[in-house]
Design a protein around this motif. Structure first.
Motif, PDB file in Angstrom:
ATOM      1  N   PHE A 194       0.824  -1.211   0.000  1.00 57.78           N
ATOM      2  CA  PHE A 194       0.000   0.000   0.000  1.00 57.78           C
ATOM      3  C   PHE A 194       0.854   1.255   0.000  1.00 57.78           C
ATOM      4  O   PHE A 194       1.962   1.293   0.539  1.00 57.78           O
ATOM      5  N   CYS A 195       0.284   2.292  -0.637  1.00 57.77           N
ATOM      6  CA  CYS A 195       0.880   3.623  -0.577  1.00 57.77           C
ATOM      7  C   CYS A 195       0.358   4.323   0.681  1.00 57.77           C
ATOM      8  O   CYS A 195      -0.321   3.734   1.498  1.00 57.77           O
ATOM      9  N   GLN A 196       0.672   5.582   0.801  1.00 57.29           N
ATOM     10  CA  GLN A 196       0.222   6.334   1.974  1.00 57.29           C
ATOM     11  C   GLN A 196      -1.191   6.893   1.809  1.00 57.29           C
ATOM     12  O   GLN A 196      -1.713   7.551   2.693  1.00 57.29           O
ATOM     13  N   ARG A 197      -1.825   6.610   0.659  1.00 59.31           N
ATOM     14  CA  ARG A 197      -3.184   7.113   0.447  1.00 59.31           C
ATOM     15  C   ARG A 197      -4.166   6.352   1.330  1.00 59.31           C
ATOM     16  O   ARG A 197      -4.112   5.126   1.416  1.00 59.31           O
ATOM     17  N   ASN A 198      -5.076   7.076   1.972  1.00 60.06           N
ATOM     18  CA  ASN A 198      -6.070   6.413   2.826  1.00 60.06           C
ATOM     19  C   ASN A 198      -7.466   7.012   2.663  1.00 60.06           C
ATOM     20  O   ASN A 198      -8.326   6.834   3.514  1.00 60.06           O
ATOM     21  N   ILE A 199      -7.679   7.744   1.558  1.00 60.32           N
ATOM     22  CA  ILE A 199      -8.976   8.380   1.318  1.00 60.32           C
ATOM     23  C   ILE A 199      -9.812   7.479   0.408  1.00 60.32           C
ATOM     24  O   ILE A 199      -9.425   7.187  -0.727  1.00 60.32           O
ATOM     25  N   LEU A 200     -10.962   7.052   0.906  1.00 60.16           N
ATOM     26  CA  LEU A 200     -11.887   6.208   0.129  1.00 60.16           C
ATOM     27  C   LEU A 200     -13.106   7.043  -0.257  1.00 60.16           C
ATOM     28  O   LEU A 200     -13.914   7.404   0.609  1.00 60.16           O
ATOM     29  N   PRO A 201     -13.275   7.390  -1.537  1.00 61.54           N
ATOM     30  CA  PRO A 201     -14.440   8.184  -1.952  1.00 61.54           C
ATOM     31  C   PRO A 201     -15.692   7.312  -2.024  1.00 61.54           C
ATOM     32  O   PRO A 201     -16.187   6.977  -3.099  1.00 61.54           O
ATOM     33  N   HIS A 202     -16.192   6.938  -0.876  1.00 59.20           N
ATOM     34  CA  HIS A 202     -17.339   6.035  -0.794  1.00 59.20           C
ATOM     35  C   HIS A 202     -17.984   6.225   0.569  1.00 59.20           C
ATOM     36  O   HIS A 202     -17.447   6.928   1.434  1.00 59.20           O
ATOM     37  N   THR A 203     -19.148   5.577   0.764  1.00 52.20           N
ATOM     38  CA  THR A 203     -19.801   5.627   2.077  1.00 52.20           C
ATOM     39  C   THR A 203     -19.574   4.353   2.868  1.00 52.20           C
ATOM     40  O   THR A 203     -19.927   4.284   4.043  1.00 52.20           O
ATOM     41  N   TYR A 204     -19.026   3.322   2.220  1.00 50.55           N
ATOM     42  CA  TYR A 204     -18.654   2.104   2.939  1.00 50.55           C
ATOM     43  C   TYR A 204     -17.494   1.435   2.202  1.00 50.55           C
ATOM     44  O   TYR A 204     -17.189   1.768   1.058  1.00 50.55           O
ATOM     45  N   CYS A 205     -16.856   0.486   2.865  1.00 54.34           N
ATOM     46  CA  CYS A 205     -15.683  -0.186   2.281  1.00 54.34           C
ATOM     47  C   CYS A 205     -16.120  -1.323   1.376  1.00 54.34           C
ATOM     48  O   CYS A 205     -16.988  -2.116   1.736  1.00 54.34           O
ATOM     49  N   GLU A 206     -15.532  -1.387   0.203  1.00 61.18           N
ATOM     50  CA  GLU A 206     -15.766  -2.511  -0.686  1.00 61.18           C
ATOM     51  C   GLU A 206     -14.461  -2.874  -1.397  1.00 61.18           C
ATOM     52  O   GLU A 206     -13.509  -2.101  -1.393  1.00 61.18           O
ATOM     53  N   HIS A 207     -14.426  -4.064  -1.956  1.00 64.63           N
ATOM     54  CA  HIS A 207     -13.195  -4.694  -2.427  1.00 64.63           C
ATOM     55  C   HIS A 207     -12.354  -3.794  -3.320  1.00 64.63           C
ATOM     56  O   HIS A 207     -11.196  -3.482  -3.010  1.00 64.63           O
ATOM     57  N   MET A 208     -12.901  -3.364  -4.464  1.00 67.42           N
ATOM     58  CA  MET A 208     -12.090  -2.631  -5.424  1.00 67.42           C
ATOM     59  C   MET A 208     -11.734  -1.234  -4.936  1.00 67.42           C
ATOM     60  O   MET A 208     -10.700  -0.677  -5.314  1.00 67.42           O
ATOM     61  N   GLY A 209     -12.574  -0.655  -4.096  1.00 67.32           N
ATOM     62  CA  GLY A 209     -12.254   0.655  -3.529  1.00 67.32           C
ATOM     63  C   GLY A 209     -10.979   0.601  -2.699  1.00 67.32           C
ATOM     64  O   GLY A 209     -10.119   1.500  -2.782  1.00 67.32           O
ATOM     65  N   ILE A 210     -10.816  -0.458  -1.895  1.00 64.89           N
ATOM     66  CA  ILE A 210      -9.603  -0.631  -1.093  1.00 64.89           C
ATOM     67  C   ILE A 210      -8.428  -0.997  -1.991  1.00 64.89           C
ATOM     68  O   ILE A 210      -7.328  -0.454  -1.848  1.00 64.89           O
ATOM     69  N   ALA A 211      -8.655  -1.908  -2.930  1.00 70.26           N
ATOM     70  CA  ALA A 211      -7.565  -2.388  -3.794  1.00 70.26           C
ATOM     71  C   ALA A 211      -6.944  -1.247  -4.600  1.00 70.26           C
ATOM     72  O   ALA A 211      -5.730  -1.233  -4.826  1.00 70.26           O
ATOM     73  N   ARG A 212      -7.751  -0.287  -5.031  1.00 63.81           N
ATOM     74  CA  ARG A 212      -7.240   0.792  -5.876  1.00 63.81           C
ATOM     75  C   ARG A 212      -6.315   1.748  -5.108  1.00 63.81           C
ATOM     76  O   ARG A 212      -5.649   2.591  -5.718  1.00 63.81           O
ATOM     77  N   LEU A 213      -6.270   1.641  -3.774  1.00 63.11           N
ATOM     78  CA  LEU A 213      -5.346   2.463  -2.991  1.00 63.11           C
ATOM     79  C   LEU A 213      -3.958   1.832  -2.907  1.00 63.11           C
ATOM     80  O   LEU A 213      -3.043   2.438  -2.360  1.00 63.11           O
ATOM     81  N   ALA A 214      -3.807   0.621  -3.426  1.00 61.06           N
ATOM     82  CA  ALA A 214      -2.529  -0.087  -3.335  1.00 61.06           C
ATOM     83  C   ALA A 214      -1.566   0.370  -4.424  1.00 61.06           C
ATOM     84  O   ALA A 214      -1.965   0.876  -5.471  1.00 61.06           O
ATOM     85  N   CYS A 215      -0.268   0.186  -4.156  1.00 63.77           N
ATOM     86  CA  CYS A 215       0.751   0.468  -5.161  1.00 63.77           C
ATOM     87  C   CYS A 215       1.011  -0.756  -6.030  1.00 63.77           C
ATOM     88  O   CYS A 215       1.624  -0.645  -7.086  1.00 63.77           O
ATOM     89  N   SER A 216       0.584  -1.928  -5.561  1.00 58.62           N
ATOM     90  CA  SER A 216       0.842  -3.181  -6.284  1.00 58.62           C
ATOM     91  C   SER A 216      -0.080  -3.315  -7.481  1.00 58.62           C
ATOM     92  O   SER A 216      -1.064  -2.584  -7.638  1.00 58.62           O
ATOM     93  N   ASP A 217       0.245  -4.304  -8.299  1.00 56.38           N
ATOM     94  CA  ASP A 217      -0.609  -4.671  -9.423  1.00 56.38           C
ATOM     95  C   ASP A 217      -1.870  -5.346  -8.875  1.00 56.38           C
ATOM     96  O   ASP A 217      -1.790  -6.297  -8.091  1.00 56.38           O
ATOM     97  N   ILE A 218      -3.043  -4.865  -9.264  1.00 60.05           N
ATOM     98  CA  ILE A 218      -4.305  -5.412  -8.731  1.00 60.05           C
ATOM     99  C   ILE A 218      -5.065  -6.198  -9.790  1.00 60.05           C
ATOM    100  O   ILE A 218      -6.276  -6.408  -9.665  1.00 60.05           O
ATOM    101  N   THR A 219      -4.351  -6.668 -10.816  1.00 60.42           N
ATOM    102  CA  THR A 219      -5.008  -7.429 -11.884  1.00 60.42           C
ATOM    103  C   THR A 219      -5.734  -8.654 -11.335  1.00 60.42           C
ATOM    104  O   THR A 219      -6.850  -8.966 -11.752  1.00 60.42           O
ATOM    105  N   VAL A 220      -5.086  -9.365 -10.393  1.00 58.50           N
ATOM    106  CA  VAL A 220      -5.712 -10.561  -9.809  1.00 58.50           C
ATOM    107  C   VAL A 220      -7.006 -10.195  -9.097  1.00 58.50           C
ATOM    108  O   VAL A 220      -8.019 -10.890  -9.218  1.00 58.50           O
ATOM    109  N   ASN A 221      -6.986  -9.082  -8.350  1.00 60.18           N
ATOM    110  CA  ASN A 221      -8.198  -8.626  -7.659  1.00 60.18           C
ATOM    111  C   ASN A 221      -9.319  -8.342  -8.648  1.00 60.18           C
ATOM    112  O   ASN A 221     -10.481  -8.716  -8.425  1.00 60.18           O
ATOM    113  N   ILE A 222      -8.965  -7.656  -9.749  1.00 60.94           N
ATOM    114  CA  ILE A 222      -9.972  -7.291 -10.749  1.00 60.94           C
ATOM    115  C   ILE A 222     -10.593  -8.545 -11.362  1.00 60.94           C
ATOM    116  O   ILE A 222     -11.822  -8.665 -11.441  1.00 60.94           O
ATOM    117  N   TRP A 223      -9.737  -9.493 -11.756  1.00 59.11           N
ATOM    118  CA  TRP A 223     -10.265 -10.671 -12.437  1.00 59.11           C
ATOM    119  C   TRP A 223     -10.970 -11.636 -11.488  1.00 59.11           C
ATOM    120  O   TRP A 223     -11.915 -12.315 -11.885  1.00 59.11           O
TER     121      TRP A 223
END
Length: 318
Positions: free
Chosen positions: A170-199
């Motif tokens: 993860f990067c230092q970003r911690n802002i989620l533009p949402h009203t609740y936590c969901e999978h891709m919202g959290i994953a998109r804050l990561a610095c890693s490749d999230i292709t596996v998460n998407i698929w």
């Protein structure tokens, strides 16, 4: 990205910001959501109470309704209180563990509710298309196993998401533009490749949610074919009215959820506030409508609820 801004660990807390671009309207938006949540709590709570305490309602369709009411209560209570806290008090902070727990229960409940709706469609199919075998097919043992299977499938499908999130850097970003936590919202804050998460998310949506929706549609297509063969016009109207109301609720459940899911992955040109609004709708509108459509329109439940209300009113007060 500079190494100083990268971390093997997620932020200790996230900040949920609500609906992006509509911050000035949060207080006004909270009013309908609060009202819908209260109706969902009262309606599903009353439905559960009536079905569980009235032995005459321990029938397959009513037991599936009780499962649906429990799932609705969990889905809305997992998300709406935090949503209202953001709208009213800007209290968007949530710990990483709390965010994962909320994400887990939102997805588990959604997958379980999809399975319950599919079971209810099968129940109606047997009741209308093969009524002589209804009591032999849908026994108490089958109902229990169906409920257990729905829960087990949900946990098996959603549990890998926890590990897919925890493996990310993860990067230092911690802002989620949402009203609740969901999978891709959290994953998109990561610095890693999230292709596996998407698929993985796409595969789950396709093989679980879309498949459930197709099977439900097939069940109701067979039901409608049987209804149009009924000799009585009155019976046809009654059956069509019941099926129509059920289909409306099913569409209200699947349409915003699937739109939100696919928009998050492929609809990068869709405004963020539309995506978040639709994501909010599928956690509060179906829980509000289900007790009305399935409960109030079911004569046995309505009679049992009315009887309990009159008994309560007639008790002598000391």
């Amino acid at each position: 990205m500079p190494e100083a801004n990268r971390s093997s660990f997620p932020p200790a807390t996230y900040v949920l910001t609500g609906i992006p671009g509509m911050e000035a309207s949060h207080v006004w938006l909270s009013l309908p959501f609060c009202l819908m949540y209260v109706v969902a709590l009262l309606g599903n709570g009353a439905l559960l109470l009536v079905i569980l305490t009235e032995r005459s309602l321990h029938q397959p369709m009513h037991l599936f309704l009780a499962m649906l009411a429990a799932a609705d209560l969990l889905l809305s209570t997992t998300t709406v209180p935090k949503m209202l806290a953001i709208f009213w008090f800007r209290a968007g902070e949530i710990s990483f563990e709390g965010c994962l727990a909320q994400m887990f229960f939102v997805h588990v409940t959604f997958v379980a509710e999809s399975a319950i709706l599919m079971a209810m469609a099968f129940d109606r199919y047997i009741a209308i298309c093969d009524p002589l075998r209804y009591t032999t097919v849908l026994t108490s043992s089958v109902i229990r196993k169906t409920g257990l299977a729905a829960i087990t499938r949900s946990f098996c499908v959603v549990s890998p998401v926890i590990f897919l999130i925890k493996r990310l850097r993860f990067c230092q970003r911690n802002i989620l533009p949402h009203t609740y936590c969901e999978h891709m919202g959290i994953a998109r804050l990561a610095c890693s490749d999230i292709t596996v998460n998407i698929w993985y998310g796409f595969t789950v949506a396709l093989l679980v949610i879309v498949l459930d929706a197709v099977l439900i549609a097939a069940s109701y297509a067979l039901i409608l074919r049987a209804v149009f063969r009924l000799p009585s016009a009155g019976a046809r109207r009654k059956a069509l009215g019941t099926c129509g109301s059920h289909l409306c609720v099913i569409l209200m459940f699947y349409t915003p959820a699937l739109f939100s899911f696919f928009a998050h992955r492929f609809g990068h040109h869709i405004p963020g506030y539309i995506h978040i609004l639709l994501a909010n709708l599928y956690v509060v509108v179906p829980p509000m409508l289900n007790p009305i459509v399935y409960g109030v329109k079911t004569k046995e439940i309505l009679r049992a609820a009315t009887r309990k209300f009159h008994l309560h009113r007639s008790k002598p007060r000391t």
